[in-house]
Structures are given as C-alpha cells and as structure tokens.
Scaffold this active site. Structure first.
Site, PDB file in Angstrom:
ATOM      1  N   MET B   1     -29.092  21.071   5.621  1.00 55.61           N
ATOM      2  CA  MET B   1     -29.530  20.213   6.736  1.00 55.61           C
ATOM      3  C   MET B   1     -28.329  19.840   7.600  1.00 55.61           C
ATOM      4  O   MET B   1     -28.185  20.311   8.711  1.00 55.61           O
ATOM      5  CB  MET B   1     -30.228  18.975   6.179  1.00 55.61           C
ATOM      6  CG  MET B   1     -31.025  18.240   7.208  1.00 55.61           C
ATOM      7  SD  MET B   1     -32.420  17.295   6.547  1.00 55.61           S
ATOM      8  CE  MET B   1     -31.681  16.045   5.549  1.00 55.61           C
ATOM      9  N   CYS B   2     -27.442  19.021   7.144  1.00 56.08           N
ATOM     10  CA  CYS B   2     -26.234  18.572   7.863  1.00 56.08           C
ATOM     11  C   CYS B   2     -26.569  17.623   9.033  1.00 56.08           C
ATOM     12  O   CYS B   2     -27.648  17.666   9.600  1.00 56.08           O
ATOM     13  CB  CYS B   2     -25.406  19.723   8.407  1.00 56.08           C
ATOM     14  SG  CYS B   2     -24.736  20.801   7.147  1.00 56.08           S
ATOM     15  N   GLY B   3     -25.637  16.774   9.334  1.00 54.34           N
ATOM     16  CA  GLY B   3     -25.763  15.883  10.492  1.00 54.34           C
ATOM     17  C   GLY B   3     -24.476  15.911  11.288  1.00 54.34           C
ATOM     18  O   GLY B   3     -23.386  16.008  10.720  1.00 54.34           O
TER      19      GLY B   3
END
Lengths: 230, 314
Positions: B1-3
C-alpha cells in the site's frame, strides 16, 4: 427524537463507532462533529439510524449500511457506502474514488463530483451524482443505476455488466464494450422517479444511457477483437 | 500500500515536524519503514551527505574509506561526521563536505563502496533520513521534528516486492544529481525490463525496491536534459504500473499519476502553504480546520508546486 453529539477528533475509530452504535440503539438522531476526514466512520449502520457528519469524512464512511440515513456536510474519501444494502447517503461535496463500490441496495446522492470508478462492481441500488463522475465509472457494475447529471470522465462504463449508466452532459470517452441506447419515455420516467425526491428532475436533459454491449460477458479468447476497443 | 506526503511552507520553518505528523497519520499504510526528504537552508557551496553503513562493527574503516574517496576528488569534511549507532546492525551518518571537483565522478567512485557504506542523499539543502520502523520511531531516532526548512517529502512503506531493509526505504535520491529525491506509492510492473535497460546504460541499483527505479529513471531523463515537468509527463507513458510518485528538488515538488488512477493524492493549498498526502485525514493533521481539498483522482495527471520563499527566516 433527541440529538446526540459524537466528537471524533483523534479518538480510536472503533471507540467512536461503538458510541455511534449505542446512540443508534437508543434511537437518537446523531450529529458527528470534529470528523477531520477520519476513515471508517459510521460503518455497519443499522436500519432507521439517522446521522449527520459535520465537515468531511475519510474512507468507507457509511460502508455496509443496512438502512440508515446518512448525510455528510462536505467531502467523503474513497468508497463511501461500499457494500451498503439499504439506506440513503448524501454527500454535500466531492465523493472520492469507488463511491458505492459493490453496493447492493439503497441510494447514494453526491451533490458535487465523484472520483474514478464510481459504482464499481455495484450489484443494485442507485448512485446519483449532480456533478461529473470520474474515470472508468461503472467499471464492471452488475446491476443498478449510476446517474450523472454533470457529465462523465474517460473510459465511462468500461466492461459494464448489467447495470446502467445514465449521463446528462459530456462524456470524455467511453469504455470497452459500451452501447449507447436511446432511453424510452418509460425509462426516463423511472429515472425521474429516482431524481424526484432529490429535487433534481429536469425534463430538458439530453440523456446518454449506457449499457453493456455484452461482447465481454462470455469472452471468446479466440476472438480478441472486443479487446481491440481498448 | 504505502503512503506518501509532501509539505511546502510559506516561510521556512519546522517542516520536519509537519512531515512527521503527515506520516504518523498514514502509518497504517505501511510501518515497515519511514523516510523523510527535508530541504533546509540552501548553502552556496558544499554538500550535506546522509547515508548508512551496513556493518556497525566495521564503521570506522568504512567511514574512513568513504572520506578517502571524498578527498580523492578534491573535497574534504567540513566537520566531524555525525554517526548514529543505535541500530542492531547498520549505522547512519551525516557529513558536511566541500565541493568535489566533479560531483558525478565522485558519486560514481563513492558508489563502488555501496556494498558496505551507501550515500543516500547529497544536497546543498536536501537531507534524506530513512530507517526501518514507523514515523514516530524514526523521527525520534533521527531528530526529524527539529529539522527546519522550506519543503520536504515523507514516505511510509509497506514492503511488497522487496525486503524490509533500512536502505530499501524511501525517499530515494536521484543520484548523482544533488537535491533530487522521490517518494512513490504503487507498483512498477516493468521494473526488471527498465532496470536491465538502465543498467546497460551504466546506472547502478542499490536495492531491489521497484521505487528506486523511478529515481534512476528520473536521473536518466535529467541526464538527457529533460526538465522536471517534462520528466513527469513522460513517466506516465514510459513507466508501467500503478503509481503516484512525487519528485522534489530545491525549487519545489512535482507529482505524476499513472494511467489507471489507482493511487490517490490529496492536497490542501492555502496560498502556497501546502500539504499533500495519500489520504485526506493526513493533511488534516496539518490543516485541522475545514479546507478546500483538492483530490487528484484522475488518470495521467502531473503537476508541480513551487516553493515561494527560499530565504530562511532569521
């Protein structure tokens, strides 16, 4: 019915949602404040619940709704009303990506624009967007109606199943396997019945009704021509 | 996912503090590692280096080897290196150095040491801080909240296609171009095809992280003379996959989104005082009051936000 105020802030959302559920059981009308665009607010609401969210909410607000009436003052993040089976959700501003994803009933009313893949894989119900629906809206929608009064973005109704996408206004481009149909007077009357309670009926609209061309329903791999439309 | 996140201040100030807030709010998108690219007071000459060595037991020798390469290229340390040694295996360093004769040649030589010690940023103003762990842990360890500057990037990593290693964290420096950093949310599906092409052109990859490809690819475009704007636009048709990435340099922050509009980007712009993030609830940590939020939700989008005031407040 008394009004009960739920203050969100930086509290754990599980705790906030438990407080909302308790208020629903008491039959309170609920005003949720200080929402700060937090995710998962008001997920799994019961029938008859009545909630107003001040400000903006994050992802999945009103998801799995089973019959509540929900109003969001401003914007909603991704997947507002995802998987809802009944009820009514109103978004005062913009609805992010995948609004009404896989919903199985009820109505979502967006007063602004909706992001990409609005109504993706929806199974039933209605999504009414007063503004424009984003890229690839209606993607693989199985049933129900998406009604956009302000136009549609690129690749509209791509790979649609048996849902209908109705657009008044410009469509930037159509998706794969879309058929544009001239709606009958009876069909327009059906759509107006959905729009009437929202005060949105306008007989001057020039509708584009999109349905599936059905060439991808039982895809024959030896005939790849359908995909060449991409 | 990562942000991912970005922050541009109207006037220089505590950009580190705000980036920590932006990343803490998105830690649920990935707590494997967290990183920050912070643009501080630009210096007229000299560079700040940030990086890490992989064997703490050999720290003195590896740092000495790196310093020797710096000296071989006509530069020198402008003070004692700052060393952070509280990790189990790796150590982190910060050095200020004078100008090497030829930055690219020096970076190429320094990169021969990357199996032992790796420079992760080089800038007149850029400093990249990255490590394993969530935003608060990394910020506490490296003093990120106290870092001042004009703008910066943040990243929370959920490792998917490569290992959880401290140097595989974002941001990535677009070596050897000083002051250019990227953060990325997504998957680059033609990573190996591109990596092979770029390695044939002489580029070195230091990790197995597909996001590093974007930094190397951007370097290749800059080598060909493309501007940030041109590189961003070209990335949409050149790179395959689902992505939203941001590039920063001393002048500002740019972004590009893939053709499928799969990865969000939300921005609040208060007259050049900007916060950008994957999720709206993160930018609301910086601008808590109701604001007009811009959702860059569509496909094939690019944009650049400039830094208005580069002069550091007294």
């Amino acid at each position: 019915m008394s009004e009960y105020v739920v203050d969100v802030g930086q509290r754990h959302i599980r705790e906030v949602n438990e407080e909302i559920q308790e208020a629903c059981k008491r039959g309170d009308k609920i005003r949720v404040v200080n929402t700060l665009s937090r995710h998962n607010l008001g997920v799994g609401l019961p029938p008859g619940a009545d909630l107003y969210f001040e400000g903006s909410v994050g992802y999945y607000c009103g998801g799995l709704n089973t019959g509540a009436r929900v109003e969001v003052e401003r914007n909603a993040g991704w997947a507002v009303g995802e998987g809802m089976s009944d009820g009514h959700i109103t978004i005062g501003g913009y609805a992010g990506m995948s609004c009404g994803a896989a919903m199985m009933g009820g109505t979502i009313h967006v007063k602004g624009d909706a992001g990409p893949r609005c109504g993706v894989a929806m199974k039933a119900g209605n999504i009414v967007v007063e503004g424009k629906i984003g890229y690839q809206s209606g993607f693989m929608a199985h049933s129900g109606r998406i009604i956009a009064l302000g136009g549609a973005g690129e690749s509209c109704a791509d790979a649609l199943w048996a849902a209908e996408v109705w657009v008044a206004g410009d469509v930037d481009s159509y998706g794969v396997d879309v058929q544009i149909k001239e709606p009958t007077a009876e069909e327009v009357a059906e759509v107006d019945e959905i729009l009437a309670p929202l005060g949105l009926v306008d007989s001057s609209r020039n509708w584009r009704k999109m349905v599936s061309g059905e060439r991808l329903w039982y895809f024959e791999s030896r005939d790849a021509s359908a995909w060449l439309m991409i | 996912m990562c942000g991912i996140a970005g922050r541009i201040l109207n006037a220089p100030g505590k950009v580190g503090r705000d980036l920590v807030e932006l990343m803490d709010a998105q830690e649920h998108r990935g707590a494997d590692s967290t990183g920050f690219a912070i643009y501080g007071t630009p210096r007229d000459t000299g560079y700040v280096l940030r990086g890490m060595g992989f064997d703490k037991a050999k720290m003195d020798a590896d740092v000495a080897d790196l310093v020797n390469v710096i000296r071989d290229h006509g530069a020198d340390l402008l003070g004692d290196p700052q060393l952070l040694t509280d990790s189990a295996a790796h150590f982190c360093f910060r050095m200020e150095i004078s100008d090497p004769r030829d930055l690219k040649a020096w970076v190429a030589d320094a990169d021969t040491l990357t199996d032992r010690i790796e420079i992760q940023s080089c800038g007149r103003s850029l400093e990249i801080i990255k490590d394993v762990g969530g935003a608060i842990a990394v910020a506490d360890k490296h003093g990120v909240r106290d870092m001042e500057g004009t703008h910066g990037l943040g990243h929370a990593r959920l490792a998917t296609e490569s290992s959880v290693l401290p140097n595989a964290s974002h941001p990535f420096w677009a070596r050897p171009f000083s002051d250019v950093a990227i953060v990325h949310n997504g998957q680059i599906t033609d990573y190996f095809t591109w990596r092979e092409k770029l390695e044939r052109r002489g580029y070195r990859f230091l990790t197995g992280n597909d996001s590093e490809l974007i930094a190397v690819w951007v370097s290749d475009q800059m080598k060909d003379g493309l501007t940030m704007e041109q590189a961003l636009k070209k990335s949409i048709t050149s790179i395959d996959g689902v992505f939203t990435f941001m590039i920063a340099n001393t002048d500002g922050i740019g972004f590009a989104k893939d053709r499928f509009a799969m990865k969000p980007l939300v921005v609040i712009d208060h007259g050049g005082d900007l916060a950008m993030a994957t999720e709206e609830q993160a930018v609301r940590r910086v601008f808590a009051e109701e604001s007009d939020v811009i959702n860059y939700d569509g496909p094939s989008l690019t944009g650049i936000w400039g830094v208005g005031n580069l002069a550091m407040a007294a």
